[in-house]
Write an enzyme that holds these catalytic residues in place. Structure first.
Site, PDB file in Angstrom:
ATOM      1  N   PHE A  59       0.805  -1.276  -0.034  1.00  0.00           N
ATOM      2  CA  PHE A  59       0.037   0.012  -0.137  1.00  0.00           C
ATOM      3  C   PHE A  59       0.771   1.242   0.120  1.00  0.00           C
ATOM      4  O   PHE A  59       0.432   2.324  -0.204  1.00  0.00           O
ATOM      5  CB  PHE A  59      -0.965  -0.049   1.159  1.00  0.00           C
ATOM      6  CG  PHE A  59      -0.289   0.369   2.489  1.00  0.00           C
ATOM      7  CD1 PHE A  59      -0.073   1.678   2.818  1.00  0.00           C
ATOM      8  CD2 PHE A  59       0.250  -0.427   3.401  1.00  0.00           C
ATOM      9  CE1 PHE A  59       0.766   2.064   3.920  1.00  0.00           C
ATOM     10  CE2 PHE A  59       0.972  -0.201   4.502  1.00  0.00           C
ATOM     11  CZ  PHE A  59       1.154   1.238   4.766  1.00  0.00           C
ATOM     12  N   LYS A  67      -1.566  -7.010  -9.073  1.00  0.00           N
ATOM     13  CA  LYS A  67      -2.517  -7.040  -7.869  1.00  0.00           C
ATOM     14  C   LYS A  67      -2.079  -6.121  -6.730  1.00  0.00           C
ATOM     15  O   LYS A  67      -1.070  -6.111  -6.068  1.00  0.00           O
ATOM     16  CB  LYS A  67      -2.391  -8.590  -7.065  1.00  0.00           C
ATOM     17  CG  LYS A  67      -3.716  -8.682  -6.550  1.00  0.00           C
ATOM     18  CD  LYS A  67      -4.287  -8.017  -5.632  1.00  0.00           C
ATOM     19  CE  LYS A  67      -3.475  -8.283  -4.141  1.00  0.00           C
ATOM     20  NZ  LYS A  67      -3.824  -7.440  -2.994  1.00  0.00           N
ATOM     21  N   GLU A 126      -5.235  -3.978  -1.741  1.00  0.00           N
ATOM     22  CA  GLU A 126      -6.581  -3.607  -1.605  1.00  0.00           C
ATOM     23  C   GLU A 126      -7.009  -2.434  -0.944  1.00  0.00           C
ATOM     24  O   GLU A 126      -7.922  -1.892  -1.076  1.00  0.00           O
ATOM     25  CB  GLU A 126      -7.329  -4.773  -1.125  1.00  0.00           C
ATOM     26  CG  GLU A 126      -6.884  -5.239   0.317  1.00  0.00           C
ATOM     27  CD  GLU A 126      -5.740  -6.031   0.309  1.00  0.00           C
ATOM     28  OE1 GLU A 126      -4.771  -5.617  -0.247  1.00  0.00           O
ATOM     29  OE2 GLU A 126      -5.778  -6.962   1.336  1.00  0.00           O
ATOM     30  N   SER A 158       5.247  -6.934   3.397  1.00  0.00           N
ATOM     31  CA  SER A 158       5.823  -7.373   4.698  1.00  0.00           C
ATOM     32  C   SER A 158       6.780  -8.669   4.311  1.00  0.00           C
ATOM     33  O   SER A 158       6.230  -9.487   3.749  1.00  0.00           O
ATOM     34  CB  SER A 158       4.971  -7.557   5.764  1.00  0.00           C
ATOM     35  OG  SER A 158       4.238  -8.542   5.116  1.00  0.00           O
ATOM     36  N   CYS A 162       9.798   1.623   3.485  1.00  0.00           N
ATOM     37  CA  CYS A 162      10.614   0.230   3.529  1.00  0.00           C
ATOM     38  C   CYS A 162      11.987   0.886   3.999  1.00  0.00           C
ATOM     39  O   CYS A 162      12.672   0.165   4.429  1.00  0.00           O
ATOM     40  CB  CYS A 162      10.401  -1.019   2.459  1.00  0.00           C
ATOM     41  SG  CYS A 162      11.347  -0.019   0.994  1.00  0.00           S
ATOM     42  N   GLU A 213       9.972  -4.417  12.389  1.00  0.00           N
ATOM     43  CA  GLU A 213       9.789  -3.079  11.952  1.00  0.00           C
ATOM     44  C   GLU A 213       8.535  -2.613  12.553  1.00  0.00           C
ATOM     45  O   GLU A 213       7.699  -3.287  12.836  1.00  0.00           O
ATOM     46  CB  GLU A 213       9.366  -3.587  10.137  1.00  0.00           C
ATOM     47  CG  GLU A 213       8.934  -2.380   9.597  1.00  0.00           C
ATOM     48  CD  GLU A 213       8.907  -2.835   8.081  1.00  0.00           C
ATOM     49  OE1 GLU A 213       8.098  -3.800   7.998  1.00  0.00           O
ATOM     50  OE2 GLU A 213       9.407  -2.102   7.028  1.00  0.00           O
TER      51      GLU A 213
END
Ligand code: NAD
Length: 503
Positions: free
Chosen positions: A154, A178, A181, A231, A286, A387
């Site tokens: 995301f 993909k 969402e 992740s 990240c 993280e």
């Protein structure tokens, strides 16, 4: 109060916008207001199968289209990205929460991967050797794989899909993206631009969905390569499942990125660099710096003192609030996860230097947190090991450069790291010995430019494949070596030879 009708997000399959026939769906939010703005359908295995079949047909034609024609589409696509930057940045801000200026930064980095992909013909051109045997020439060609997929996170709704997919398309594959969402709109906007740029139907498809949709894509027999970013936990699952199904997999995971501060560094410069790199995008990058590692007690004291007021002054705000330093988190869950991480660290003995748990922002319904800074964090604490994808950052002092290298090398995550120093010898030792994929010296965020490879080590990346940089072209093609013989007119020999061919 009237009922609010939610928008319904489409899939984009073979050039058609398609609502899907599934009763499984999720919600898209505007993180700045906390409001639901749309429902997003989760594609079924049947819908995935149909998409792959259509993409397979498209890939056959696209892979045979002349390189020059393919690259013309990319040129047009690039131009459209530049022209629509403002609109696209607003869309990113609305569904992701990051500020518009931050969103523009991500678009410009995404355009870098289009620039690189425009050079694909140069990167994938094969090798040729003349006269390797009697009348024989040998050459190699790098051919597209067919249907490939990108599963995106995301936090960069445009940059990551562009980095993952543009080269794949340039070298002749058909793509099934993909998107997360949580941020489907930006991916669909890219579909519009590809269409306008003249990309044939079926070469670029956007299929929305969750874990079940991803499973259907990555286990499909005709999907040849998987590029994943998300992740570490999910990256590992994708790598294991994908390779079990004999796919090429590049699976990028999370990071816990350190900034080592040597006693000779210019502390004011370090503080400014840390604030932006640590709290930009509300810490949801990240490559965010999440650990400040000052070397020596004096450095730690000076750094903490100078940093404190800068962190206190940071302002969270709506994506379109020009005075905000960073925006809201992606969801209420993300906000709660960050709060839990802070609370647990405090229970384990950490000390709060700046407390951002009660944000000053007026709109309390948005998913906001202010910046939090903790010290007295030790390497055995969860806050150090895992993280934290939110604006909570830690200070972990060490006694020497060797100690910093050894701690960082022991960490499970190895995405990015940076050192601030004015000593070339220390910098050289650090860059040589550190076990982290992307390493910086006196730069806040050591993210490489598009024409260098990108990727972490250890649990920050599973598999050797690339999703960014020149090696992406190799990841999305397979090499065929052709040995080709054309007889001289004078050659009249006719013989059968049972020996292994030798030159
Ligand atoms: P995520 O792992 O939750 O989701 C990533 C994608 O995987 C989404 O499309 C999601 O729908 C799908 N997914 C989620 N769970 C799944 C499952 N069990 N099986 C199959 N698919 C699943 O990640 P996120 O929250 O969207 O993104 C944030 C994470 O991404 C952070 O850890 C961040 O560090 C990482 N990230 C890494 C890089 C990098 O280059 N290394 C870049 C950006 C983000």
């Amino acid at each position: 109060m009237g009922t609010v009708t939610l928008d319904v997000v489409n899939h984009y399959i073979n050039g058609q916008h398609f609502k899907g026939e599934n009763d499984r769906f999720g919600y898209v939010y505007n993180p700045s207001t906390g409001q639901k703005i749309a429902t997003v359908p989760y594609a079924t295995a049947e819908e995935v199968d149909e998409t792959v079949n259509l993409a397979k047909q498209a890939a056959k034609k696209w892979g045979k289209t002349s390189v020059g024609k393919r690259i013309q589409v990319l040129f047009k696509f690039r131009q459209l990205l530049v022209e629509h930057t403002e609109e696209l940045a607003r869309l990113i801000g609305k569904e992701n929460g990051k500020t518009i200026s931050d969103a523009k930064g991500e678009i410009s980095r995404g355009i870098e991967s289009v620039d690189l992909a425009i050079g694909a013909p140069h990167i994938i051109k094969g090798e040729h050797s003349v006269n390797v045997g009697g009348e024989i020439n040998a050459y190699s060609m790098n051919q597209p794989l067919g249907v490939v997929t990108c599963i995106a996170p995301f936090n960069f709704p445009v940059m990551i899909p562009l980095a993952m997919s543009t080269m794949a398309v340039a070298v002749g594959n058909a793509m099934i993206l993909k998107p997360s969402e949580k941020v489907p709109y930006s991916a669909l906007f890219l579909s519009k631009l590809w269409e306008e740029a003249g990309l044939p139907n079926g070469v670029w498809n956007v299929v929305n969905g969750d874990k079940d949709t991803v499973d259907a894509i990555i286990t499909h027999k005709d999907v040849k390569a998987i590029s994943f970013v998300g992740s570490s936990k999910v990256a590992k699952i994708i790598y294991e499942t994908g390779t079990k199904h004999h796919k090429r997999v590049a699976a990028y995971g999370g990071g816990k990125n350190h900034m080592v501060i040597m006693p000779d560094a210019d502390i004011d410069k370090v503080v400014d660099s840390f604030v932006g790199a640590a709290y930009g995008s509300a810490g949801q990058r990240c490559m965010s710096i999440s650990v400040a590692m000052p070397v020596g007690q004096k450095t730690a004291a000076l750094f903490t003192e100078k940093l404190k007021s800068k962190v206190e002054a940071l302002k969270a705000g709506a994506y379109d609030d020009e005075s905000a330093d960073f925006g809201a988190l992606i969801s209420e869950d993300a906000k709660q996860a960050t709060l839990r991480a802070i609370d647990e660290a405090v229970k384990e003995g950490a000390h709060i230097v700046v407390d951002g748990r009660n944000p000053k922002v007026e709109n309390k319904a948005g998913f906001y947190l202010d910046a939090t800074l903790l010290d007295h964090v030790t390497p055995d604490m969860k806050m150090y090991k895992e993280e934290v994808f939110g604006p909570a950052r830690i200070i972990v002092p060490v006694e020497s450069l060797d100690e910093s290298i050894s701690l960082i090398n022991d960490h499970q995550l190895g995405n990015g790291v940076t050192i601030f120093t004015n000593n070339g010898g220390d910098a050289r030792k650090f860059t040589q010995e550190i076990e982290v994929g992307m390493t910086g010296v006196n730069v806040p965020v050591p993210i490489p430019v598009g024409y260098h490879n990108f990727g972490g080590w250890k649990d920050s990346r599973f598999g050797e494949g690339q999703m960014f940089g020149p090696d992406t072209a190799r990841f999305f093609t397979k090499t065929k070596t052709v040995s080709e013989r054309w007889f001289d007119r004078e050659d009249t020999t006719n013989e059968t030879n049972f020996d292994f061919p030798s030159s």
